[in-house]
Write an enzyme that holds these catalytic residues in place. Structure first.
Site, PDB file in Angstrom:
ATOM      1  N   GLY A  49       5.704  -0.684 -15.611  1.00 43.67           N
ATOM      2  CA  GLY A  49       6.247  -0.139 -14.458  1.00 43.67           C
ATOM      3  C   GLY A  49       7.016   1.107 -14.406  1.00 43.67           C
ATOM      4  O   GLY A  49       7.969   1.360 -15.324  1.00 43.67           O
ATOM      5  N   GLU A  50       7.023   1.970 -13.190  1.00 40.69           N
ATOM      6  CA  GLU A  50       7.899   3.229 -13.231  1.00 40.69           C
ATOM      7  C   GLU A  50       9.479   3.018 -13.686  1.00 40.69           C
ATOM      8  O   GLU A  50      10.122   3.686 -14.350  1.00 40.69           O
ATOM      9  CB  GLU A  50       7.728   4.022 -12.177  1.00 40.69           C
ATOM     10  CG  GLU A  50       8.626   5.443 -12.055  1.00 40.69           C
ATOM     11  CD  GLU A  50       8.130   6.364 -13.030  1.00 40.69           C
ATOM     12  OE1 GLU A  50       8.984   7.141 -13.427  1.00 40.69           O
ATOM     13  OE2 GLU A  50       7.005   6.410 -13.470  1.00 40.69           O
TER      14      GLU A  50
ATOM     15  N   CYS B 108       2.333  -9.887 -20.689  1.00 42.74           N
ATOM     16  CA  CYS B 108       2.319  -8.476 -21.198  1.00 42.74           C
ATOM     17  C   CYS B 108       2.901  -8.479 -22.475  1.00 42.74           C
ATOM     18  O   CYS B 108       2.858  -7.163 -23.070  1.00 42.74           O
ATOM     19  CB  CYS B 108       2.991  -7.719 -20.158  1.00 42.74           C
ATOM     20  SG  CYS B 108       2.276  -7.398 -18.577  1.00 42.74           S
TER      21      CYS B 108
ATOM     22  N   LEU C  89       0.815  -1.039  -0.037  1.00 41.74           N
ATOM     23  CA  LEU C  89      -0.097   0.103  -0.100  1.00 41.74           C
ATOM     24  C   LEU C  89       0.871   1.047  -0.060  1.00 41.74           C
ATOM     25  O   LEU C  89       0.433   2.393  -0.545  1.00 41.74           O
ATOM     26  CB  LEU C  89      -1.097   0.061   1.150  1.00 41.74           C
ATOM     27  CG  LEU C  89      -1.801  -1.338   1.073  1.00 41.74           C
ATOM     28  CD1 LEU C  89      -2.925  -1.099   2.197  1.00 41.74           C
ATOM     29  CD2 LEU C  89      -2.778  -1.173  -0.216  1.00 41.74           C
ATOM     30  N   GLN C  90       2.096   1.168   0.494  1.00 42.25           N
ATOM     31  CA  GLN C  90       3.124   2.247   0.423  1.00 42.25           C
ATOM     32  C   GLN C  90       3.248   2.754  -1.074  1.00 42.25           C
ATOM     33  O   GLN C  90       3.475   3.707  -1.667  1.00 42.25           O
ATOM     34  CB  GLN C  90       4.248   1.819   1.335  1.00 42.25           C
ATOM     35  CG  GLN C  90       3.893   2.091   2.784  1.00 42.25           C
ATOM     36  CD  GLN C  90       5.336   1.679   3.614  1.00 42.25           C
ATOM     37  OE1 GLN C  90       5.905   1.113   3.114  1.00 42.25           O
ATOM     38  NE2 GLN C  90       5.215   1.967   4.748  1.00 42.25           N
TER      39      GLN C  90
END
Length: 422
Positions: free
Chosen positions: A344-345, A170, A67-68
């Site tokens: 993703g980043e 993906c 969640l962080q």
């Protein structure tokens, strides 16, 4: 009349005086329609926090870590088939794999059919003129495959040649492009038209209960999978034609009965080069397995380092052929817009730094990632669809994606401009 094989010393289809066999010309491969379709809900990070608190102890180390990450992922909103309030999200128990299968074969088929209809409309032909379908998904494993359900929904002929890919995750959006290119090239070698409808659809968010449960059970926060805060839902489709397939057949009824004159589809992109490969000794770093209570996703922290180092070598291998076909000998990295799969980043940032790409070259990738998230296989096609709508851009495009294996897929395309004489 019998056809005699050439005798020793005779030449057959030679090129020049040296007697070498002529290489047949490469058939033209054209994308004539492309579309993406996202479901109606766009959920911010706070929605996942609220959902997690309803069912789990969010102070568990693994879930707390997840969640962080949810707050710092770089995703403002994720496309979702549900609102985290109704359906599976409202039940006390998590959906089973059977529940997810049944839901996909209704909602997923609907979403895929919407994307296909948009691509077909842009192509300009009729469903009955489609010769092949190539589809992919990793979030449904039913038989018959969902591609048959989509074909029935679209009214495609029962004789359409169908192919359904599995196991590519993906990387699937470009895997179906590669397969479509090979199918269309094969049809051209037989003197036949190919009008290939290719589509991808994933419903990832219905699996979020399983993702959160795994995070809650993860004792070491460093090992938590980020799938629960990364993946979204979506579908995309395109039509790829060979040269003969660009011709749109005339209606059987003819003009006197309201039929359509035969015409020609207008290409959006020409597909000139493509390739795929697996990165050695990386299979354990990305995976997606069916379990009784949902799908288990494996994504290790090493994935970005592997993917960023694989992009450059494949691009360099494909570039000489692309230069030859375009007769532009000086083309290089900076001359392409990049439709990079937003896995993703860290993947986006790593590729940008490794290849020295500008933010402008990655503008569509970042916009899809920020506003829709990563919807697995259709995402790179959604990036390509958006890219063509973001101004004139560069004349050439690299599309690349990654999947379990670790696999890398890459396609090099040329934009078709008005006046090109295509």
């Amino acid at each position: 009349m019998a056809v005699m094989a050439p005798q020793m010393g005779e030449k057959s289809e030679t090129n020049g005086a040296n007697g070498t066999h002529a290489t047949p010309p490469m058939p033209g491969l054209w994308i004539t329609g492309i579309a993406s379709q996202y479901p109606p809900y766009l959920l911010g990070p706070e929605k996942l926090d609220e959902f997690a608190k309803r069912f789990f102890d969010v102070e568990k180390p693994g879930l707390k870590k997840l969640l962080q990450i949810n707050k710092t992922s770089g995703i403002d909103t994720r496309a979702s088939i549900g609102d985290y309030q109704t359906g599976f999200a409202s039940r006390p128990e998590a959906p089973t794999l059977a529940d997810l299968d049944k839901f996909y074969r209704r909602a997923g088929v609907d979403l895929a059919a919407q994307a296909c209809r948009k691509a077909l409309k842009e192509w300009g032909g009729r469903p009955c003129d489609i010769t092949h379908t190539i589809a992919v998904t990793c979030t449904n494993q039913g038989n018959p495959g969902y591609d048959l359900l989509v074909a029935r929904r679209l009214g495609l002929p029962h004789t359409v040649d169908r192919m359904l890919l599995h196991g590519v995750g993906c990387a699937g959006g470009l895997a179906i492009m590669r397969a479509a290119a090979q199918v269309a090239s094969g049809a051209a070698s037989r003197g036949k038209p190919a009008r290939v409808l290719a589509f991808a659809c994933e419903l990832c968010t219905p699996n979020v209960r399983h993702d959160l449960a795994e995070a809650a059970a993860c004792a070491d926060p460093a090992d938590v999978s980020i799938a629960g805060v990364l993946f979204a839902d979506g579908a995309a489709a395109f039509v790829l034609c060979n040269d003969a397939g660009l011709l749109l057949p005339q209606d059987d009824a003819g003009d006197d009965d309201g039929g359509r004159d035969s015409g020609r589809a207008e290409p959006l992109f020409q597909l000139l080069e493509w390739d795929n490969a697996t990165i050695p000794d990386t299979m354990q770093h990305m995976a997606f397995y069916a379990e009784g209570t949902g799908f288990r996703t494996v994504l290790t922290r090493d994935v970005p380092s592997f993917t960023k180092t694989a992009i450059g070598p494949m691009f360099r291998d494909l570039l000489p052929g692309f230069r030859e076909k375009t007769e532009l000998k000086s083309l290089d990295v900076a001359d392409f817009d990049w439709a990079l799969h937003p896995g993703g980043e860290a993947i986006i940032q790593g590729a940008q730094e490794m290849l020295d790409l500008t933010s402008e070259q990655l503008r569509a990738t970042r916009e899809i990632y920020r506003t829709r998230g990563n919807s697995s296989s259709p995402t790179v096609l959604a990036v390509l669809d958006l890219l063509r709508k973001m101004g004139r851009g560069k004349d050439h495009v690299v599309a690349t994606s990654f999947g379990p294996g670790l696999a890398i897929e890459m396609s090099l395309l040329k934009r078709c401009r008005a006046g090109d004489g295509v």
